[in-house]
Design an enzyme around this catalytic site. Structure first.
Site, mmCIF file in Angstrom:
data_model
loop_
_atom_site.group_PDB
_atom_site.id
_atom_site.type_symbol
_atom_site.label_atom_id
_atom_site.label_comp_id
_atom_site.label_asym_id
_atom_site.label_seq_id
_atom_site.Cartn_x
_atom_site.Cartn_y
_atom_site.Cartn_z
ATOM 1 C CE1 TYR A 1 -4.566 0.177 -0.499
ATOM 2 C CE2 TYR A 1 -4.625 -1.928 1.069
ATOM 3 C CZ TYR A 1 -5.161 -0.351 0.137
ATOM 4 O OH TYR A 1 -6.151 -0.777 0.051
ATOM 5 C CD GLU B 1 -5.112 4.950 0.665
ATOM 6 O OE1 GLU B 1 -5.054 5.508 1.117
ATOM 7 O OE2 GLU B 1 -5.655 4.224 -0.432
ATOM 8 C CG ASP C 1 -8.668 12.036 -23.013
ATOM 9 O OD1 ASP C 1 -7.627 11.581 -23.427
ATOM 10 O OD2 ASP C 1 -9.493 11.609 -22.959
ATOM 11 C CB THR D 1 -4.983 5.471 -22.163
ATOM 12 O OG1 THR D 1 -4.656 5.335 -23.359
ATOM 13 C CG2 THR D 1 -5.731 5.340 -21.288
ATOM 14 C CE LYS E 1 -7.165 4.517 -25.429
ATOM 15 N NZ LYS E 1 -7.468 5.277 -24.279
ATOM 16 N NE ARG F 1 -5.765 -2.904 -20.496
ATOM 17 C CZ ARG F 1 -6.580 -2.246 -21.976
ATOM 18 N NH1 ARG F 1 -7.295 -1.592 -21.541
ATOM 19 N NH2 ARG F 1 -6.219 -3.059 -22.929
HETATM 20 N N1 DSN Z 1 -11.951 2.790 -25.364
HETATM 21 C C1 DSN Z 1 -11.075 3.878 -25.649
HETATM 22 C C2 DSN Z 1 -10.829 3.785 -27.211
HETATM 23 O O1 DSN Z 1 -11.500 2.380 -27.756
HETATM 24 O O2 DSN Z 1 -10.840 4.409 -27.724
HETATM 25 C C3 DSN Z 1 -10.963 4.814 -25.546
HETATM 26 O O3 DSN Z 1 -12.086 4.595 -23.691
#
Ligand code: DSN
Length: 480
Positions: free
Chosen positions: A66, A68, A243, A272, A275, A281
């Site tokens: 933990y 935090e 974003d 994120t 991607k 992730r």
């Molecule tokens: N799920 C993501 C996407 O496929 O673009 C965005 O949240």
């Protein structure tokens, strides 16, 4: 760089046998997932394949701690190694993106955006209110002051790209908490070009006066001019929040530079890491000095305890993204998207905005007389993994849709180039030209059912297998 594939293969095989000794169904599912990914044309624009080093970093005892709080300021004892991990992840993120501050704790993209929203609310609403009232923290407020502050939070406004032109739920839409926290107004795109109309956006922003202007998308196939976004935010006194979840890899790989790089222009950038950035992730927030202390309060403000094993994997992936091969990869992602778009266009498919200049393509399935849902399903039958997506003014709504979104990050990681993506376009058109919608029982055009001509799925899979065999996923990684 040393090839560690054989070592990694041993590690995964040993790990799977340990897992199988406790719950064989989980070991089986993990094996099957790799087997499926190896034989599928993965075209989901938001997916990728993390490196073996990144994958291996996730499974360890950092998970058991933990921590935090934030680096050097935790609510638990004994966090020195988590501090070290988080510091390395943040250092790589700062240096990779040229950011003043980086926060590696968010567990996902939604979490990263929530951290950003609350940092902005704290900096621009709570902090001035506390100063005005002579309080140090919200705990010093009287009940009446607190109620007034809560009312002030609840009247804030956010402006983000409309969902049907490629925006994201977290940009103020009601199914997401951002749509419940804020009053939202969308900006769309020009009805003819389907591109962002910055002049109209400026006029709308002047009328709506948002606290936060959100730039970024999940299905807009074009680059954004962040210098223009900054001007618009400044013209109305808004905070510019970007974003960049979808295109972080193109920013990291220096494909998006100058006015296309959000970091020098935005107050806060969230992303994120899994991607186009090709990491584990998770999420990440970058901020200017002004917002750093507020972003740093993300845990326990809106985040549960940090996933330290995932921060470690982020650090490894970010280190990879700082290398020259990653830049080559990122450029190939963009070049391959051009090839994919051209391949579809020359075969008569209508593309939203007429093409792409990022990593994704959004095509109009009415070209084939199909809904997005029918097209997505028929493609999946043939081993082509995509996702349906709304197009501007979509007559079929957000569930059935009239579009399919495809992207190049994953197959580019396998080594696909322009010729292979042209072949992928041919496979897509081949499948969808052989798909017919099935009329619903009420005689109306059906939105979900379809028939795919005999033999097309197996022929497509066979052609895809030839392509995929040339570019194996994790070559040399044999599971026993
Ligand atoms: N799920 C993501 C996407 O496929 O673009 C965005 O949240």
């Amino acid at each position: 760089m040393t090839d560690h594939t054989a070592t990694a293969a041993h590690a995964f095989n040993d790990t799977l046998s340990v897992i199988a000794s406790v719950e064989p169904r989980i070991a089986d599912a993990i094996r099957s997932e790799l087997a499926d990914q190896r034989v599928s044309l993965k075209l989901i624009a938001s997916e990728n394949y993390a490196s073996l080093a990144t994958l291996l970093t996730m499974g360890n005892w950092l998970s058991d701690k933990y921590a935090e709080g934030t680096i050097g300021h935790r609510f638990y004892a004994g966090c020195q190694h988590v501090d070290a991990v988080e510091a390395v992840a943040a250092e790589h993120a700062r240096e990779l993106f040229g950011a003043e501050y980086a926060y590696a704790q968010p567990h996902s993209g939604i979490d990263a955006n929530l951290v950003a929203y609350w940092a902005i609310l704290n900096a621009r609403v709570e902090s001035p209110a506390l100063s005005r009232l002579g309080a140090r923290t919200v705990n010093d407020l009287t009940e009446a002051d607190w109620e007034a502050l809560r009312a002030e939070f609840n009247t804030q406004r956010v402006m983000g790209m409309s969902l049907d032109v490629g925006g994201h739920l977290t940009h103020g839409f009601r199914p997401n908490i951002s749509g419940k926290m804020f009053h939202q107004r969308s900006y769309g795109t020009d009805p003819t070009t389907e591109l962002i109309d910055y002049d109209k956006l400026l006029a709308d922003a002047k009328e709506f006066k948002p606290l936060i202007l959100v730039a970024g998308y999940s299905a807009y196939p074009r680059r954004v001019n962040f210098a223009r976004m900054r001007e618009i935010a400044d013209a109305v006194g808004a905070v510019l929040f970007v974003d960049m979840a979808h295109f972080a890899g193109l920013v990291a790989g220096k494909v998006f530079t100058g006015e296309e790089d959000p970091v020098p222009y935005a107050d806060i950038v969230a992303t994120t890491t899994h991607k186009s950035l090709r990491g584990p992730r998770g999420g990440l927030v970058l901020a200017t000095k002004e917002f750093a202390e507020f972003v740093d309060k993300g845990c326990p403000m809106v985040l549960g305890g940090p996933l330290s094993h995932m921060m470690a994997a982020k650090a490894v992936a970010l280190a990879e993204a700082r290398t020259r091969p990653f830049r080559t990869y990122a450029q190939a992602v963009a070049d391959n998207a051009q090839s994919l778009a051209e391949g579809l266009l020359k075969r008569g498919v209508r593309l939203v905005t007429g093409g792409t200049d990022n990593h994704l393509v959004l095509f109009d399935t009415t070209t084939f007389g199909l809904t997005g849902r029918q097209a997505e399903s028929a493609l999946l039958d043939a081993g082509v993994v995509t996702n349906r997506n709304s197009i501007p003014n979509d007559p079929n709504g957000a569930w059935y849709t009239s579009g399919v979104r495809i992207g190049t990050p994953a197959l580019t990681s396998r080594g696909f180039g322009a010729a292979e993506f042209d072949e992928v376009a041919d496979l897509i058109v081949g499948v969808l030209s052989s798909t017919l919608p099935v009329t619903a029982s009420n005689g109306q055009p059906g939105k979900a059912k379809y028939t795919l001509a005999d033999g097309v799925a197996s022929r497509t899979k066979a052609r895809a297998a030839e392509l995929l065999d040339k570019f194996p996923l994790y070559p040399g990684l044999e599971l026993t």
